[in-house]
Design an enzyme around this catalytic site. Structure first.
Site, PDB file in Angstrom:
ATOM      1  N   ALA A 221     -35.875 -42.865  77.492  1.00  0.00           N
ATOM      2  CA  ALA A 221     -35.923 -41.602  76.753  1.00  0.00           C
ATOM      3  C   ALA A 221     -35.577 -40.441  77.674  1.00  0.00           C
ATOM      4  O   ALA A 221     -35.510 -40.575  78.892  1.00  0.00           O
ATOM      5  CB  ALA A 221     -37.311 -41.401  76.147  1.00  0.00           C
ATOM      6  N   ASN A 384     -21.653 -69.420  74.371  1.00  0.00           N
ATOM      7  CA  ASN A 384     -21.002 -69.066  73.110  1.00  0.00           C
ATOM      8  C   ASN A 384     -22.031 -68.887  72.009  1.00  0.00           C
ATOM      9  O   ASN A 384     -23.239 -68.803  72.266  1.00  0.00           O
ATOM     10  CB  ASN A 384     -19.973 -70.136  72.735  1.00  0.00           C
ATOM     11  CG  ASN A 384     -20.639 -71.453  72.377  1.00  0.00           C
ATOM     12  OD1 ASN A 384     -21.611 -71.857  73.012  1.00  0.00           O
ATOM     13  ND2 ASN A 384     -20.134 -72.124  71.360  1.00  0.00           N
ATOM     14  N   CYS A 386     -23.156 -71.020  69.834  1.00  0.00           N
ATOM     15  CA  CYS A 386     -24.059 -72.151  69.603  1.00  0.00           C
ATOM     16  C   CYS A 386     -24.549 -72.817  70.871  1.00  0.00           C
ATOM     17  O   CYS A 386     -25.045 -73.941  70.826  1.00  0.00           O
ATOM     18  CB  CYS A 386     -23.367 -73.186  68.714  1.00  0.00           C
ATOM     19  SG  CYS A 386     -22.880 -72.556  67.110  1.00  0.00           S
ATOM     20  N   GLU A 388     -23.244 -74.340  73.428  1.00  0.00           N
ATOM     21  CA  GLU A 388     -22.691 -75.554  74.024  1.00  0.00           C
ATOM     22  C   GLU A 388     -21.495 -75.287  74.933  1.00  0.00           C
ATOM     23  O   GLU A 388     -21.036 -76.188  75.638  1.00  0.00           O
ATOM     24  CB  GLU A 388     -22.284 -76.570  72.947  1.00  0.00           C
ATOM     25  CG  GLU A 388     -20.904 -76.379  72.329  1.00  0.00           C
ATOM     26  CD  GLU A 388     -20.877 -75.353  71.209  1.00  0.00           C
ATOM     27  OE1 GLU A 388     -19.877 -75.297  70.480  1.00  0.00           O
ATOM     28  OE2 GLU A 388     -21.868 -74.617  71.064  1.00  0.00           O
ATOM     29  N   THR A 562     -21.661 -79.433  65.109  1.00  0.00           N
ATOM     30  CA  THR A 562     -20.864 -80.106  64.060  1.00  0.00           C
ATOM     31  C   THR A 562     -21.477 -79.957  62.671  1.00  0.00           C
ATOM     32  O   THR A 562     -21.338 -80.848  61.833  1.00  0.00           O
ATOM     33  CB  THR A 562     -20.642 -81.609  64.368  1.00  0.00           C
ATOM     34  OG1 THR A 562     -21.807 -82.368  64.079  1.00  0.00           O
ATOM     35  CG2 THR A 562     -20.200 -81.830  65.798  1.00  0.00           C
ATOM     36  N   ALA A 563     -22.125 -78.843  62.379  1.00  0.00           N
ATOM     37  CA  ALA A 563     -22.854 -78.699  61.122  1.00  0.00           C
ATOM     38  C   ALA A 563     -21.973 -78.844  59.900  1.00  0.00           C
ATOM     39  O   ALA A 563     -22.383 -79.413  58.899  1.00  0.00           O
ATOM     40  CB  ALA A 563     -23.547 -77.330  61.093  1.00  0.00           C
TER      41      ALA A 563
END
Length: 745
Positions: A221, A384, A386, A388, A562-563
Site C-alpha cells: 500500500a 504448463n 496441467c 506435466e 488425457t482427459a
C-alpha cells in the site's frame, strides 16, 4: 437380464408422432446409450447407431470430401491438403477403413462429433476416418508410406495426437501446439499488462498456458504502492473469460505458478476458494506452487518460513538446490521479510484450499531443475497448465510443447502377455509425427516459434494404464502392476530417444543441443539415483549413438491427463485408477454413464453378472468392496481410486519417473484429507524424487446422493453426473475440477 425390452420400450415412448429419419436415428442412439448402466454393450450399440446416421449425412470419398471443403471462398481446409489429396487420391481412399467408425462407443463418437469433427454452419461434415487421414496427411505430407502408416495407427486407435492437432490439422488454422510456458515482463506494470496480449494470442491458438509470476512485486500500500499478484491475475482472468467465448472446443485456461516464498502466497493460495474476497477471486486461472527442498525440510521439522518481496531477494529466482537453500538462509538473516509464518500453518492453508478447489498444484523446483534435459539453458521456473510440461522459458523463449499419447491397453495380447515390440514401434511413429508437426505448425508469437524451433520439445505419454491392469487381472497397487508400469514406460522412453536420435542422424540435432546433459551422455534416467534399467534394451548403445549424432528433440516424454482424448479412444484417463466402477463420462459434449466394461465382462466369464449384482454395485456407489458373492481377487482388481492407498499412486509415479524427462500430472483421490495426512503423502512424494507432487486433489462429500439406477431414477436410464470430475458416480465434494482438455493428448 431384461434390459433389451426396456430399451425397446424407451425408444417407443420417446418417439414423437412426426419425426425425421435423422431425428429417429439420434433418438435410438441416445436411448441405447442411456441403457449402458444395464450393460456397457449398449454404449457400443448407441455408438453404431450414431455412426450410421453420420455416414448417411457425409461423403464417403476422402478425396471428394477434401476437394469439396477445400476449394472456394468458404474453404475450411488448407491448400496443401487439397493438393496432396488430388495427388494421392486413390491411395488415400483405398486405405480408409470406414467400418472402424463403428467401434466407437456412444460417449466417444458424441464427444468426437461435438468437439473434433469439422463443421459447416453447425452441421458435422466429417467422418472420423476422414479426420484421421486429414491429420496423417498434414503431418507427413508427401511421404505417402508414412501418411498411410500413421493413418492406420490413428484409425486403429493405437495412439492419438492431442486435441489441437486433431481439431486443426489440415485446416486454415494450423495451430497444433498444446502447451505454452510464458514468462511475462516483470520489470514494470506496463510490461506485465502488455503480456496480456500474448496470453490472448496463445488462447486463441487453442493453447493452454502456464506462467510464472514469481518476479512480480508483492502487494504494498501507499503512494508508491504495488498492486501485487492478485490484482494482475484478475486482469488475466477477465481476458480468459472473454477469449473463451471466441474458442470452438474448450474454454481458455492458465495455471499461474508462484514460489512458496513469495510475499503474496497466502492470498494466492485461497483465491479460488470461498474464503477469498470477491475482488480477489479468480475462476479461469489455476494455481501452482513452486516448492524448494528447504521448505519441505522445515515442514518436516516444524520450523518457521519467511515470505519475501521478490524485488528484495532477486537471487532466489536464479538458483536451485543447495545454492538456493544457502541464498534463502542468507536473505532470511539480512532482508526484512514480508511475513514469517510457521511452515505447517502455511501447509494447513494449502490443504484447506485443496479440499475446496482441488488446488493449488504442487511442484518441486529442485527436483525439476536437478533432473533437467535443458539444464544448459537456464533455471526452470514454470510448468504448463496441467503440470506435466517443464521447460526453460524466458522473455525471448516462450516454451512450446506438442503432445501425443499411446493407448497402452491396445497392446495387451489375448494370451495375457504384453506386446512391448508393438508399443515400441508405435511410440517411434508418434515421435516422428510430433517432430514433423513442429515444422508445419503456426505459432502465435515470434518467441514461441523461436523456442519451438530451437528446442524442438515434444511429449509422448500414455492413456489407459488402469485398463491394462484390469485386462491382465492385476490389482492397481500390486507388485506385478508396479513391474509392468516400469516396463511400459521404459519401452516408451527408449523408443522415443531412439527415434529422436534417428531423426538427428538424418536432419541434425536440435539447434541448442550443444552443452546439454545428453550431449555428454547423461540421459534423464541417469539423473535419478539408483535407477536400474532392464535387459530389454541396450541403453549403453543408445547413449553412444546419441553422443555421436545427438537428439532432434530436447524433451520427449511427459505424462499428461488425457482427459478428453482418452474418452475418444475409450480408455481411462492417463495413468489414473478408475474413480468408480460406474463410469460417468463428463466432457464438454455431455454426460454419459455406464458400468465398467472390464468388470462386467469379468463377471460374465465367472457367471456372476446378474441384475441383482448390477443393482448391488449401484447401491454401493460403484464400489465392489462390500458386494456379497464376489471373490476376493475381483475386489482387489476393481478397487476404485478412493480405495487405493495414495502412497501406492505416488510409488507408481516415482517408479516410472526416471523414464519421464518432463513430469507427470499426478492426481490423488482422498475422501477427507487432513493437513497431517497430506503432509505425510507429499513428504513421501518429495523423498521419492517426484517433480510434480500433486496435480488435482479430489475429495468426497460426507454423504452420497442417490446412486444411479436405484430408487427414483429408473434402472437403465441416464442421469447427470453430480460433479465436474469425469469418472465419478457421486458428488466429489467441492474440488471444482475442470478437466484439462487443452493438454489432453
Amino acid at each position: 437380464m431384461t434390459s433389451f425390452p426396456r430399451f425397446v420400450d424407451g425408444i417407443a415412448l420417446g418417439v414423437a408422432t412426426q419425426v425425421s429419419s435423422r431425428e429417429l436415428r439420434r433418438h435410438c442412439a441416445s436411448t441405447a446409450a442411456a441403457s449402458a448402466l444395464t450393460h456397457p454393450d449398449y454404449s457400443i450399440l448407441g455408438g453404431r447407431l450414431y455412426v450410421a446416421g453420420l455416414h448417411k449425412d457425409t461423403q464417403r470419398s476422402f478425396t471428394d470430401w477434401v476437394i469439396c471443403y477445400g476449394t472456394g471462398k468458404d474453404a475450411i481446409l488448407g491448400r496443401e491438403v487439397v493438393e496432396l489429396a488430388k495427388r494421392f487420391g486413390s491411395d488415400l481412399d483405398d486405405a480408409i477403413v470406414h467400418s472402424r467408425d463403428f467401434l466407437f462407443s456412444y460417449a466417444s463418437i458424441h464427444s468426437l462429433a461435438h468437439s473434433y469433427l469439422l463443421r459447416v454452419d453447425g452441421r458435422v461434415i466429417e467422418r472420423p476416418q476422414h479426420m484421421y487421414m486429414r491429420v496423417a496427411l498434414t503431418v507427413h505430407r508427401d511421404n505417402l508410406p508414412m501418411v498411410l502408416e500413421t493413418y492406420d495407427s490413428l484409425s486403429r486407435r493405437l495412439f492419438t495426437f492431442a486435441t489441437p492437432t486433431l481439431a486443426n490439422a489440415g485446416t486454415v488454422h494450423p495451430h497444433y501446439a498444446s502447451c505454452f510456458l510464458y514468462m511475462p515482463d516483470v520489470s514494470s506494470s506496463a510490461g506485465l499488462l502488455e503480456g496480456v496480449h500474448d496470453l490472448d494470442r496463445f488462447w486463441l491458438a487453442d493453447g493452454g498456458i502456464g506462467l510464472s509470476l514469481g518476479g512480480v512485486p508483492c502487494r504494498r500500500a501507499g503512494t508508491d504502492g504495488q498492486p501485487g499478484v492478485l490484482s494482475l491475475m484478475k486482469v488475466y482472468d477477465a481476458h480468459a473469460d472473454y477469449t473463451s467465448l471466441c474458442r470452438r472446443t474448450r474454454p481458455s485456461r492458465a495455471t499461474v505458478h508462484l514460489p512458496i516464498w513469495h510475499g503474496d502466497v497466502q492470498p494466492f493460495i485461497t483465491c479460488r476458494t470461498s474464503r477469498a474476497a470477491a475482488h480477489e477471486r479468480v475462476k479461469g486461472l489455476f494455481l501452482g506452487l513452486w516448492i524448494p527442498d528447504i521448505f519441505m525440510e522445515r515442514l518436516a521439522s516444524d520450523e518457521s518460513w519467511s515470505l519475501f518481496n521478490p524485488t528484495d531477494v532477486p537471487g532466489l529466482l536464479e538458483t536451485h538446490g543447495g545454492n538456493f537453500a544457502a541464498q534463502y538462509e542468507e536473505y532470511a538473516r539480512t532482508v526484512d521479510p514480508v511475513a514469517v509464518v510457521r511452515a505447517r500453518d502455511l501447509w494447513a492453508a494449502i490443504c484447506r484450499a485443496q479440499q475446496e478447489s482441488g488446488g493449488p498444484f504442487v511442484l518441486y523446483q529442485d527436483s525439476i531443475n536437478l533432473k533437467n534435459n535443458q539444464a544448459h539453458l537456464g533455471i526452470i521456473r514454470t510448468s504448463n497448465l496441467c503440470t506435466e510440461i517443464v521447460q526453460f522459458a524466458s522473455r525471448e523463449h516462450t516454451a512450446v510443447c506438442t503432445l501425443a499419447s499411446v493407448a497402452v491397453p491396445r497392446f495387451v495380447r489375448s494370451s495375457g502377455s504384453y506386446d512391448f515390440g508393438g508399443l515400441h514401434a508405435v511410440t517411434k511413429l508418434a515421435v516422428y509425427g510430433l517432430n514433423a508437426l513442429i515444422d508445419v505448425a503456426s505459432y502465435p508469437t515470434p518467441e514461441a516459434r523461436t523456442s519451438a524451433e530451437e528446442t524442438r520439445a515434444l511429449a509422448v505419454g500414455v492413456q489407459g494404464l488402469a485398463d491394462v491392469f484390469m485386462a491382465l487381472g492385476m490389482p492397481f497397487s500390486s507388485s506385478r502392476a508396479r513391474d509392468l508400469n516400469v516396463a511400459i514406460f521404459e519401452t516408451i522412453y527408449h523408443a522415443a530417444y531412439e527415434a529422436s536420435c534417428e531423426l538427428a542422424r538424418r536432419d541434425g540435432p536440435y539447434p541448442l543441443f550443444s552443452g546439454s546433459p545428453a550431449s555428454s551422455g547423461r540421459l534423464q534416467h541417469d539423473m535419478w539415483p539408483e535407477t536400474v534399467t532392464s535387459d530389454r534394451y541396450d541403453f549403453g548403445a543408445l547413449r553412444a549413438q546419441i553422443q555421436e549424432h545427438g537428439l532432434r528433440n530436447s524433451m520427449l516424454t511427459a505424462q499428461m491427463p488425457t482427459a478428453s482424448t482418452a474418452r475418444l479412444l475409450g480408455n481411462c484417463d492417463g495413468v489414473d485408477p478408475y474413480t468408480s466402477n460406474v463410469v460417468a463420462h463428463r466432457v464438454l459434449s455431455g454426460d454419459y454413464t455406464e458400468m465398467c466394461g472390464w468388470l462386467v465382462r469379468d463377471l460374465e466369464r465367472r457367471g456372476l453378472w446378474t441384475e441383482h449384482m448390477r443393482l448391488d454395485i449401484l447401491r454401493n456407489h460403484g464400489s465392489v468392496q462390500n458386494v456379497a458373492g464376489l471373490p476376493d481377487d475381483v475386489k482387489e482388481i476393481y478397487r476404485t481410486a478412493w480405495e487405493i492407498e495414495p502412497r501406492s499412486v505416488v510409488d507408481l509415479a516415482a517408479d516410472r519417473g526416471p523414464y519421464i524427462d518432463q513430469t507427470q500430472s499426478m492426481s490423488l483421490n482422498i475422501a477427507q484429507p487432513s493437513a497431517d495426512e497430506m503432509m505425510r503423502i507429499q513428504l513421501h512424494a518429495w523423498e521419492r524424487g517426484l517433480k510434480t507432487g500433486l496435480y488435482y486433489l479430489r475429495t468426497q462429500a460426507p454423504a452420497y446422493p442417490l446412486p444411479y439406477g436405484v430408487g427414483r431414477i429408473p434402472a437403465g436410464t441416464s442421469a447427470p453426473a453430480a460433479s465436474e470430475d469425469a469418472g465419478k458416480v457421486v458428488d466429489s465434494g467441492s474440488t471444482g475440477e475442470v478437466q484439462c482438455e487443452t493438454c489432453s493428448a
